[in-house]
Every structure is written in structure tokens, then in C-alpha cells.
Design a protein around this motif. Structure first.
Motif, PDB file in Angstrom:
ATOM      1  N   GLU A   1       8.687  24.874  -5.269  1.00  0.00           N
ATOM      2  CA  GLU A   1       9.000  26.249  -5.283  1.00  0.00           C
ATOM      3  C   GLU A   1       8.138  27.143  -5.983  1.00  0.00           C
ATOM      4  O   GLU A   1       8.538  28.460  -5.913  1.00  0.00           O
ATOM      5  CB  GLU A   1      10.019  26.039  -6.199  1.00  0.00           C
ATOM      6  N   VAL A   2       7.055  26.714  -6.714  1.00  0.00           N
ATOM      7  CA  VAL A   2       5.847  27.452  -7.488  1.00  0.00           C
ATOM      8  C   VAL A   2       4.792  27.752  -6.539  1.00  0.00           C
ATOM      9  O   VAL A   2       4.470  26.889  -5.830  1.00  0.00           O
ATOM     10  CB  VAL A   2       5.930  27.202  -8.884  1.00  0.00           C
ATOM     11  N   PRO A   3       4.092  28.701  -6.975  1.00  0.00           N
ATOM     12  CA  PRO A   3       2.891  28.874  -6.315  1.00  0.00           C
ATOM     13  C   PRO A   3       1.742  27.600  -6.424  1.00  0.00           C
ATOM     14  O   PRO A   3       1.842  27.123  -7.512  1.00  0.00           O
ATOM     15  CB  PRO A   3       2.074  30.158  -6.826  1.00  0.00           C
ATOM     16  N   ILE A   4       1.250  27.180  -5.387  1.00  0.00           N
ATOM     17  CA  ILE A   4       0.138  26.183  -5.481  1.00  0.00           C
ATOM     18  C   ILE A   4      -1.179  26.655  -5.143  1.00  0.00           C
ATOM     19  O   ILE A   4      -1.392  27.296  -4.076  1.00  0.00           O
ATOM     20  CB  ILE A   4       0.508  25.080  -4.568  1.00  0.00           C
ATOM     21  N   ILE A   5      -2.270  26.567  -6.046  1.00  0.00           N
ATOM     22  CA  ILE A   5      -3.426  26.710  -5.927  1.00  0.00           C
ATOM     23  C   ILE A   5      -4.424  25.753  -6.030  1.00  0.00           C
ATOM     24  O   ILE A   5      -4.353  24.704  -6.939  1.00  0.00           O
ATOM     25  CB  ILE A   5      -3.886  27.693  -7.196  1.00  0.00           C
ATOM     26  N   ALA A   6      -4.947  25.468  -4.778  1.00  0.00           N
ATOM     27  CA  ALA A   6      -6.278  24.402  -4.707  1.00  0.00           C
ATOM     28  C   ALA A   6      -7.499  24.838  -5.323  1.00  0.00           C
ATOM     29  O   ALA A   6      -7.922  25.767  -4.734  1.00  0.00           O
ATOM     30  CB  ALA A   6      -6.266  23.831  -3.338  1.00  0.00           C
ATOM     31  N   ALA A   7      -8.059  24.144  -6.385  1.00  0.00           N
ATOM     32  CA  ALA A   7      -9.365  24.569  -6.843  1.00  0.00           C
ATOM     33  C   ALA A   7     -10.202  23.454  -6.110  1.00  0.00           C
ATOM     34  O   ALA A   7     -10.188  22.277  -6.749  1.00  0.00           O
ATOM     35  CB  ALA A   7      -9.299  24.337  -8.473  1.00  0.00           C
ATOM     36  N   VAL A   8     -10.960  23.793  -5.212  1.00  0.00           N
ATOM     37  CA  VAL A   8     -11.589  22.848  -4.476  1.00  0.00           C
ATOM     38  C   VAL A   8     -13.186  22.800  -5.016  1.00  0.00           C
ATOM     39  O   VAL A   8     -13.861  23.341  -4.448  1.00  0.00           O
ATOM     40  CB  VAL A   8     -11.382  23.432  -2.868  1.00  0.00           C
ATOM     41  N   ASN A   9     -13.403  21.665  -5.706  1.00  0.00           N
ATOM     42  CA  ASN A   9     -14.471  21.465  -6.472  1.00  0.00           C
ATOM     43  C   ASN A   9     -15.689  20.802  -5.926  1.00  0.00           C
ATOM     44  O   ASN A   9     -16.919  20.857  -6.162  1.00  0.00           O
ATOM     45  CB  ASN A   9     -14.210  20.550  -7.629  1.00  0.00           C
ATOM     46  N   GLY A  10     -15.337  20.172  -4.666  1.00  0.00           N
ATOM     47  CA  GLY A  10     -16.327  19.461  -3.734  1.00  0.00           C
ATOM     48  C   GLY A  10     -15.745  19.208  -2.464  1.00  0.00           C
ATOM     49  O   GLY A  10     -14.728  19.811  -2.087  1.00  0.00           O
ATOM     50  N   PRO A  11     -16.136  18.263  -1.847  1.00  0.00           N
ATOM     51  CA  PRO A  11     -15.720  17.998  -0.332  1.00  0.00           C
ATOM     52  C   PRO A  11     -14.313  17.770  -0.219  1.00  0.00           C
ATOM     53  O   PRO A  11     -13.967  16.880  -1.127  1.00  0.00           O
ATOM     54  CB  PRO A  11     -16.706  16.750   0.059  1.00  0.00           C
ATOM     55  N   ALA A  12     -13.626  18.362   0.653  1.00  0.00           N
ATOM     56  CA  ALA A  12     -12.369  18.033   0.948  1.00  0.00           C
ATOM     57  C   ALA A  12     -12.335  17.822   2.401  1.00  0.00           C
ATOM     58  O   ALA A  12     -12.489  18.459   3.260  1.00  0.00           O
ATOM     59  CB  ALA A  12     -11.568  19.230   0.676  1.00  0.00           C
ATOM     60  N   ILE A  13     -12.266  16.298   2.757  1.00  0.00           N
ATOM     61  CA  ILE A  13     -12.482  15.925   3.991  1.00  0.00           C
ATOM     62  C   ILE A  13     -11.216  15.145   4.426  1.00  0.00           C
ATOM     63  O   ILE A  13     -10.482  14.398   3.987  1.00  0.00           O
ATOM     64  CB  ILE A  13     -13.616  14.775   3.901  1.00  0.00           C
ATOM     65  N   GLY A  14     -11.068  15.340   5.926  1.00  0.00           N
ATOM     66  CA  GLY A  14      -9.802  14.581   6.482  1.00  0.00           C
ATOM     67  C   GLY A  14      -8.468  15.071   5.925  1.00  0.00           C
ATOM     68  O   GLY A  14      -8.205  16.296   5.729  1.00  0.00           O
ATOM     69  N   ALA A  15      -7.805  13.966   5.184  1.00  0.00           N
ATOM     70  CA  ALA A  15      -6.424  14.139   4.614  1.00  0.00           C
ATOM     71  C   ALA A  15      -7.009  14.874   3.387  1.00  0.00           C
ATOM     72  O   ALA A  15      -5.745  15.529   2.871  1.00  0.00           O
ATOM     73  CB  ALA A  15      -5.954  12.760   4.265  1.00  0.00           C
TER      74      ALA A  15
ATOM     75  N   ALA B   1      12.299  35.139 -10.280  1.00  0.00           N
ATOM     76  CA  ALA B   1      11.981  35.949  -9.215  1.00  0.00           C
ATOM     77  C   ALA B   1      10.582  35.444  -8.318  1.00  0.00           C
ATOM     78  O   ALA B   1      10.615  35.350  -7.229  1.00  0.00           O
ATOM     79  CB  ALA B   1      11.733  37.133  -9.762  1.00  0.00           C
ATOM     80  N   THR B   2       9.697  34.763  -9.313  1.00  0.00           N
ATOM     81  CA  THR B   2       8.690  34.202  -8.731  1.00  0.00           C
ATOM     82  C   THR B   2       8.805  32.881  -7.763  1.00  0.00           C
ATOM     83  O   THR B   2       8.510  32.819  -6.614  1.00  0.00           O
ATOM     84  CB  THR B   2       7.615  33.718  -9.688  1.00  0.00           C
ATOM     85  N   ARG B   3       9.841  32.118  -8.002  1.00  0.00           N
ATOM     86  CA  ARG B   3      10.308  30.882  -7.192  1.00  0.00           C
ATOM     87  C   ARG B   3      10.893  31.345  -5.831  1.00  0.00           C
ATOM     88  O   ARG B   3      11.012  31.096  -4.826  1.00  0.00           O
ATOM     89  CB  ARG B   3      11.198  30.033  -7.842  1.00  0.00           C
ATOM     90  N   MET B   4      11.861  32.577  -6.340  1.00  0.00           N
ATOM     91  CA  MET B   4      12.571  33.071  -5.212  1.00  0.00           C
ATOM     92  C   MET B   4      11.789  33.810  -4.157  1.00  0.00           C
ATOM     93  O   MET B   4      11.752  33.534  -2.921  1.00  0.00           O
ATOM     94  CB  MET B   4      13.476  34.260  -5.681  1.00  0.00           C
ATOM     95  N   THR B   5      10.562  34.404  -4.604  1.00  0.00           N
ATOM     96  CA  THR B   5       9.690  35.094  -3.744  1.00  0.00           C
ATOM     97  C   THR B   5       8.950  34.071  -2.982  1.00  0.00           C
ATOM     98  O   THR B   5       8.695  34.480  -1.530  1.00  0.00           O
ATOM     99  CB  THR B   5       8.618  35.948  -4.379  1.00  0.00           C
ATOM    100  N   LYS B   6       8.373  32.955  -3.474  1.00  0.00           N
ATOM    101  CA  LYS B   6       7.634  32.007  -2.786  1.00  0.00           C
ATOM    102  C   LYS B   6       8.507  31.438  -1.728  1.00  0.00           C
ATOM    103  O   LYS B   6       8.312  31.194  -0.553  1.00  0.00           O
ATOM    104  CB  LYS B   6       7.251  30.820  -3.653  1.00  0.00           C
ATOM    105  N   ARG B   7       9.825  31.133  -2.028  1.00  0.00           N
ATOM    106  CA  ARG B   7      10.743  30.750  -0.967  1.00  0.00           C
ATOM    107  C   ARG B   7      11.069  31.543   0.194  1.00  0.00           C
ATOM    108  O   ARG B   7      11.060  31.047   1.286  1.00  0.00           O
ATOM    109  CB  ARG B   7      12.168  30.482  -1.517  1.00  0.00           C
ATOM    110  N   LEU B   8      11.126  32.613  -0.197  1.00  0.00           N
ATOM    111  CA  LEU B   8      11.298  33.881   1.080  1.00  0.00           C
ATOM    112  C   LEU B   8      10.167  33.862   1.912  1.00  0.00           C
ATOM    113  O   LEU B   8      10.251  33.735   3.126  1.00  0.00           O
ATOM    114  CB  LEU B   8      11.344  35.364   0.302  1.00  0.00           C
ATOM    115  N   MET B   9       9.018  33.712   1.280  1.00  0.00           N
ATOM    116  CA  MET B   9       7.885  33.878   2.060  1.00  0.00           C
ATOM    117  C   MET B   9       7.552  32.505   3.027  1.00  0.00           C
ATOM    118  O   MET B   9       7.129  32.910   4.188  1.00  0.00           O
ATOM    119  CB  MET B   9       6.460  33.966   1.353  1.00  0.00           C
ATOM    120  N   LYS B  10       7.992  31.456   2.490  1.00  0.00           N
ATOM    121  CA  LYS B  10       7.981  30.144   3.449  1.00  0.00           C
ATOM    122  C   LYS B  10       9.070  30.459   4.367  1.00  0.00           C
ATOM    123  O   LYS B  10       8.650  30.131   5.651  1.00  0.00           O
ATOM    124  CB  LYS B  10       8.315  29.090   2.603  1.00  0.00           C
TER     125      LYS B  10
END
Length: 267
Positions: free
Chosen positions: A108-122, A217-226
Motif C-alpha cells: 500500500e505504500v510507495p516502493i523504491i528500488a535502490a539498485v546497487n548492482g546487477p539485477a538479473i532475471g528474477a 492519503a499517501t496510501r490512498m493515492t498509491k491505491r488509486l494509481m494502481k
């Protein structure tokens, strides 16, 4: 402070309403299979939804990799998640790695991926399950399943084309090629690319800005965007009206309005 979930192969912290999940199997390059990381991710996602103290979830990797995806040694030995006949293997996917996209889609909350190195396949697909991706210059991305004679079994073919469009997603998936962080930004996979030592400060600045917003309101906004991705406009506007009525009756709305009025009065 809420009690943090008990994890096995990942670390979790919570500070200033930002929860940070660090995949912590550097010895496996943070492979999702052949470790407890699937369970750790699912446990964290479910905890976030039930914890009112969390407004943002950051996911990153310890060591040199974000995540190598599936454990190739297990594939070679037909062990672990990849053992058994076709029906048994399919069931392991359903009860194993496929739990990740389902639970991540429900966060329900924003998710940020901090991609520090290779992100491969799954591992690439896990990054694509986030709402925003910020990449270190050391990051690489590859939808490499066909290179191993398998398909994206964790939902990657569904995720990537919604992120960058069918044609680009098709090319990356069918070629199995690996792109660096700068090309990933050009393709629209990541929002920004920063030097390695600036990755977490940059991500935490963005996470802090999001976490400072009124939490309900943040959780509701993410739900709306999805939900906007799968609803007709008229039905969506009806839902917006209902959510807005709820927001106008929340104390956090009045608090935010009063803060803005006070700020305007000081100008």
C-alpha cells in the motif's frame, strides 16, 4: 516504534517512516531461490501493509549485486525450487517465487528500488515491481531467462511491457541482453542513475520526501494509481470521489491545511 519482522536472509530497518529491506545473501549474489529471500520479501510486504508507522518501503541489496534472480546451480542440479516433473515444478513456482509479484502488487505504500548492482532475471523483475527505481552506475539489468532456456516465470513478461512498452520489453526479453544503468534510464526502466556512493543518500532523500506526506492519503493515492491502470474513467472518478470524501474527514487533512495557511501567513 512497531516491532520489526523477523527475517532470515535479509535485514530490515525503520527510521522516519521509511522501512529499508536489504537482501543480505551476498554469497549467492542475493539470489531469490535457494535462500530464504522469498519468504523474507513476502513477510516484509505483509508487515508494511499492517504497520501504520511505515510510509515508504526501500529495497536494496547487500554486497555487489541487487539480485541475481534464480539460483543457477540449483537449476543445473534440478534441485530446490526446480526439482520434480513439470507439474511439481509448476506448483513450486506458484507456492514460491510467484508469491513475490502478488504481494508486491498489494503493497500500500510507495516502493523504491535502490539498485546497487546487477539485477538479473528474477532480480530484474523484482526491481520492476517497485514504483520507482534509482540505479547506481554499477547497476546492470537483464531479462535473461531465454539464455537459460526458460521463460520469465515470476511475471516479468507482464511487468516490463507495462513499464516501458511492448516493443522495448519484447526486444530485451527475446534477446536476453544485459543493459547498463545509463541505457536503462534511456529506456525508462530507472528514474535516475547516480554514483555508487550517492545511491542510498539519493534514495533516502526521495523516500523522506514521500514519507513526509500525510500517511493515509499517501496510501490512498498509491491505491488509486494502481487501480487507474485497470478501470474506466467514469468508474475511477466515482472511486476518487469516495476516497476524497474520506480524506476530507481525516485529521491529517486539516493538519496539513493549517500548516499551509501558517506558511502563507509568514510570507
Amino acid at each position: 516504534m512497531s516491532n520489526l519482522p523477523q527475517l532470515v536472509d535479509a535485514l530490515i530497518t525503520l527510521e522516519n517512516r521509511v522501512a529499508t529491506l536489504t537482501l543480505n545473501r551476498h554469497d549467492l549474489r542475493n539470489a531469490l531461490t535457494g535462500s530464504h529471500l522469498i519468504d523474507d520479501i513476502v513477510t516484509t510486504a505483509e508487515w508494511v501493509n499492517g504497520c501504520d508507522d511505515v510510509s515508504v518501503l526501500v529495497i536494496t541489496g547487500a554486497g555487489s549485486a541487487f539480485s541475481a534472480g534464480g539460483n543457477v546451480r540449483d537449476m543445473a542440479e534440478r534441485g530446490g525450487d526446480f526439482a520434480g516433473d513439470a507439474a511439481e515444478c509448476a506448483e513450486r513456482y506458484r507456492k514460491g517465487i510467484q508469491r513475490i509479484p502478488l504481494v508486491m502488487q498489494a503493497v500500500e505504500v510507495p516502493i523504491i528500488a535502490a539498485v546497487n548492482g546487477p539485477a538479473i532475471g528474477a532480480g530484474f523483475d523484482l526491481a520492476n515491481m517497485a514504483d520507482v527505481r534509482i540505479a547506481s552506475e554499477k547497476a546492470k539489468f537483464g531479462e535473461t531467462f531465454l539464455n537459460l532456456g526458460i521463460i520469465p516465470g515470476d511475471g516479468g513478461a507482464w511487468l516490463m511491457q507495462r513499464l516501458i512498452g511492448y516493443q522495448r520489453a519484447f526486444e530485451l526479453t527475446l534477446s536476453g541482453r544485459i543493459v547498463d544503468a545509463h541505457e536503462a534510464k534511456e529506456l525508462g526502466i530507472v528514474l535516475d542513475v547516480v554514483p555508487a556512493d550517492e545511491l542510498m543518500p539519493t534514495v533516502m532523500t526521495l523516500a523522506g520526501r514521500m514519507a513526509s506526506q500525510p500517511p493515509k492519503a499517501t496510501r490512498m493515492t498509491k491505491r488509486l494509481m494502481k487501480m487507474a491502470q485497470r478501470m474506466e474513467l467514469k468508474d475511477f472518478l466515482d472511486l476518487c470521489a469516495c476516497f476524497q470524501g474520506m480524506c476530507h474527514n481525516e485529521p491529517e487533512h486539516l493538519d496539513a491545511v493549517n500548516r499551509m495557511l501558517e506558511s502563507m501567513a509568514r510570507r
